[in-house]
Design an enzyme around this catalytic site. Structure first.
Site, mmCIF file in Angstrom:
data_model
loop_
_atom_site.group_PDB
_atom_site.id
_atom_site.type_symbol
_atom_site.label_atom_id
_atom_site.label_comp_id
_atom_site.label_asym_id
_atom_site.label_seq_id
_atom_site.Cartn_x
_atom_site.Cartn_y
_atom_site.Cartn_z
ATOM 1 N N CYS A 53 46.063 19.246 27.127
ATOM 2 C CA CYS A 53 47.170 19.323 28.091
ATOM 3 C C CYS A 53 48.512 18.942 27.469
ATOM 4 O O CYS A 53 49.566 19.353 27.956
ATOM 5 C CB CYS A 53 46.887 18.443 29.299
ATOM 6 S SG CYS A 53 45.444 18.992 30.218
ATOM 7 N N HIS B 76 53.921 17.649 32.844
ATOM 8 C CA HIS B 76 52.622 18.324 32.917
ATOM 9 C C HIS B 76 52.141 18.222 34.360
ATOM 10 O O HIS B 76 52.251 17.173 34.988
ATOM 11 C CB HIS B 76 51.637 17.630 31.971
ATOM 12 C CG HIS B 76 50.229 18.097 32.145
ATOM 13 N ND1 HIS B 76 49.897 19.434 32.194
ATOM 14 C CD2 HIS B 76 49.063 17.410 32.305
ATOM 15 C CE1 HIS B 76 48.591 19.553 32.361
ATOM 16 N NE2 HIS B 76 48.062 18.337 32.439
ATOM 17 N N ASN C 28 46.433 22.743 37.601
ATOM 18 C CA ASN C 28 46.599 22.215 36.243
ATOM 19 C C ASN C 28 46.262 23.332 35.251
ATOM 20 O O ASN C 28 45.100 23.725 35.128
ATOM 21 C CB ASN C 28 45.681 21.012 36.064
ATOM 22 C CG ASN C 28 45.804 20.361 34.697
ATOM 23 O OD1 ASN C 28 46.384 20.943 33.784
ATOM 24 N ND2 ASN C 28 45.246 19.176 34.561
HETATM 25 O O1 UT7 Z 1 45.419 17.311 32.664
HETATM 26 C C1 UT7 Z 1 44.770 16.258 32.059
HETATM 27 C C2 UT7 Z 1 44.951 15.031 32.792
HETATM 28 N N1 UT7 Z 1 44.139 15.027 33.994
HETATM 29 C C3 UT7 Z 1 44.535 14.304 34.976
HETATM 30 O O2 UT7 Z 1 45.581 13.733 34.901
HETATM 31 C C4 UT7 Z 1 43.632 14.172 36.184
HETATM 32 C C5 UT7 Z 1 43.749 12.773 36.679
HETATM 33 N N2 UT7 Z 1 42.915 12.469 37.822
HETATM 34 C C6 UT7 Z 1 43.151 12.958 39.059
HETATM 35 O O3 UT7 Z 1 44.036 13.764 39.260
HETATM 36 C C7 UT7 Z 1 42.336 12.394 40.194
HETATM 37 O O4 UT7 Z 1 41.606 11.284 39.773
HETATM 38 C C8 UT7 Z 1 41.369 13.434 40.827
HETATM 39 C C9 UT7 Z 1 42.165 14.445 41.605
HETATM 40 C C10 UT7 Z 1 40.550 14.096 39.750
HETATM 41 C C11 UT7 Z 1 40.424 12.747 41.810
HETATM 42 O O5 UT7 Z 1 41.139 12.032 42.796
HETATM 43 P P1 UT7 Z 1 40.711 10.545 43.177
HETATM 44 O O6 UT7 Z 1 41.591 10.127 44.270
HETATM 45 O O7 UT7 Z 1 40.738 9.740 41.901
HETATM 46 O O8 UT7 Z 1 39.259 10.774 43.758
HETATM 47 P P2 UT7 Z 1 37.875 10.198 43.217
HETATM 48 O O9 UT7 Z 1 37.477 10.822 41.951
HETATM 49 O O10 UT7 Z 1 37.967 8.706 43.274
HETATM 50 O O11 UT7 Z 1 36.894 10.717 44.359
HETATM 51 C C12 UT7 Z 1 37.030 10.273 45.722
HETATM 52 C C13 UT7 Z 1 35.944 10.927 46.567
HETATM 53 C C14 UT7 Z 1 34.562 10.808 45.967
HETATM 54 O O12 UT7 Z 1 33.665 10.579 47.028
HETATM 55 P P3 UT7 Z 1 33.098 9.094 47.305
HETATM 56 O O13 UT7 Z 1 32.410 8.689 46.042
HETATM 57 O O14 UT7 Z 1 34.291 8.276 47.614
HETATM 58 O O15 UT7 Z 1 32.178 9.312 48.471
HETATM 59 C C15 UT7 Z 1 34.308 12.172 45.403
HETATM 60 O O16 UT7 Z 1 32.943 12.509 45.354
HETATM 61 O O17 UT7 Z 1 36.206 12.329 46.703
HETATM 62 C C16 UT7 Z 1 35.026 13.061 46.365
HETATM 63 N N3 UT7 Z 1 35.420 14.344 45.780
HETATM 64 C C17 UT7 Z 1 35.655 15.450 46.500
HETATM 65 N N4 UT7 Z 1 35.604 15.695 47.812
HETATM 66 C C18 UT7 Z 1 35.914 16.936 48.227
HETATM 67 C C19 UT7 Z 1 35.625 14.628 44.477
HETATM 68 N N5 UT7 Z 1 36.002 15.909 44.340
HETATM 69 C C20 UT7 Z 1 36.027 16.441 45.570
HETATM 70 C C21 UT7 Z 1 36.332 17.714 46.071
HETATM 71 N N6 UT7 Z 1 36.268 17.922 47.412
HETATM 72 N N7 UT7 Z 1 36.712 18.740 45.267
#
Ligand code: UT7
Length: 323
Positions: free
Chosen positions: A114, A250, A280
């Site tokens: 990225c 980014h 992204n």
């Molecule tokens: O480009 C390279 C750099 N990459 C980044 O900068 C990405 C950085 N990270 C992020 O943008 C975020 O961490 C994400 C968007 C990937 C995730 O957001 P989050 O607020 O950190 O969510 P999480 O991973 O803590 O997941 C929260 C909940 C989980 O459920 P439980 O365990 O709380 O029951 C996940 O299973 O959301 C669930 N979840 C989803 N639900 C519906 C994860 N993906 C999805 C989905 N739809 N697609």
């Protein structure tokens, strides 16, 4: 006289097909509401048959050349950032070179995921300033849709395909306010490469592999690392946060963009946001966003623009330029 790399044109290209959040929610356990709330993404472009990193990169390159009023034959350096090359080799840069009629010039790919475009800008700027080249095409192009695990909702909803390109030209000037790249800082820390990686490769499994990410941990590192590198670049160039006219980050997550702007005490209106439209696109996201904001007239001659990115490796970096 100082020799600087001056931005003289931008361009971009996107696949024909748009995939909305609703379309993904039809196929997997996710929702438009979750995706928008957690990431700001509303849709992404996904490459179809006949579309690849090289076709998108060529489209972006041609648009940037047209905007710059430069022929392919006048380019003597092509640096292309990608993590999704058409083939393991040759470099995609050489395919673009052939497509735009720039035969004989320097052409190679940069692999910094990225952050690839910011790395490519740093490399091209160094080569232009040392006189190895006069006019460079710097491209970020990706088809991440081809390395996504479409069964993994935690990653597949986040990414899209596309390409962006810029033309840089070396120019000499005495004026401290003349256009050009003012400072660039690049970093990497391999300690964290298991937080964001692809589980295959030409030299190990012999397969392409799929993207794996521990999103929450990447998020935490991203905000801190970006704030740090932005401060370094400002110090190097002798500017302060409030001097920046536009931040072109980014586009990984709208919440990362908001947190970074807040750390810099920047008004959200000064941040170019395209993550809602493109998702992204890895190395393509910064040049895509730059092209959007140049073409809609937000970024104007004389503006001070900061580009930044963070991604797999980890790698991260930023560059400050006067338009
Ligand atoms: O480009 C390279 C750099 N990459 C980044 O900068 C990405 C950085 N990270 C992020 O943008 C975020 O961490 C994400 C968007 C990937 C995730 O957001 P989050 O607020 O950190 O969510 P999480 O991973 O803590 O997941 C929260 C909940 C989980 O459920 P439980 O365990 O709380 O029951 C996940 O299973 O959301 C669930 N979840 C989803 N639900 C519906 C994860 N993906 C999805 C989905 N739809 N697609």
């Amino acid at each position: 006289m100082t020799r600087r790399s001056v931005l003289i044109g931008t361009g971009s290209a996107l696949p024909a097909r748009v995939v909305t959040n609703a379309e993904l929610a039809d196929k997997m356990d996710t929702s438009d509401e979750w995706i928008v709330e957690r990431t700001g993404i509303r849709q992404r472009y996904v490459a179809g048959e006949g579309e690849s990193t090289s076709t998108l990169a060529t489209g972006a390159a041609k648009a940037a050349l047209a905007a710059a009023g430069v022929e392919g034959s006048q380019i003597d350096l092509i640096v292309l950032a990608t993590a999704t090359p058409d083939q393991t080799f040759p470099a995609v840069a050489t395919i673009v070179q052939n497509n735009i009629g720039a035969q004989g010039c320097i052409a190679f790919d940069v692999a910094a995921v990225c952050s690839g475009f910011v790395y490519a800008v740093g490399v091209a700027d160094s080569m232009l300033r040392t006189g190895m080249a006069q006019r460079a095409l710097v491209i970020g192009a990706e088809v991440f849709s081809r390395i996504l695990d479409w069964e993994d909702r935690t990653t597949c909803v986040l990414f899209g395909d596309g390409a962006g390109a810029i033309v840089l030209e070396a120019r000499e000037s005495d004026d401290a306010n003349a256009p050009g790249i003012l400072a660039t800082r690049l970093h990497a820390d391999g300690e964290h490469n298991q937080l964001l990686f692809v589980d295959g490769g030409a030299g190990t499994t012999g397969t392409v592999g799929k993207l794996r990410m521990k999103g929450r941990e990447v998020f935490r590192h991203a905000v801190n690392k970006l704030a740090g590198v932005l401060g370094e670049v400002l110090d190097d160039a002798g500017y302060r946060n409030e001097d920046i006219d536009w931040l072109v980050p980014h586009q990984a997550n709208a919440r990362i963009l908001e947190a970074t702007a807040k750390k810099l005490s920047m008004a959200p209106e000064k941040v170019v946001v395209t993550v809602d439209q493109h998702a992204n696109t890895s190395a393509a996201s910064v040049p895509l966003a730059l092209d959007v904001a140049m073409r809609d007239g937000r970024i104007k001659k004389g503006d001070l623009v900061m580009i930044e990115a963070m991604g797999g490796g980890f790698t991260w970096g930023a560059s400050l330029l006067r338009i």
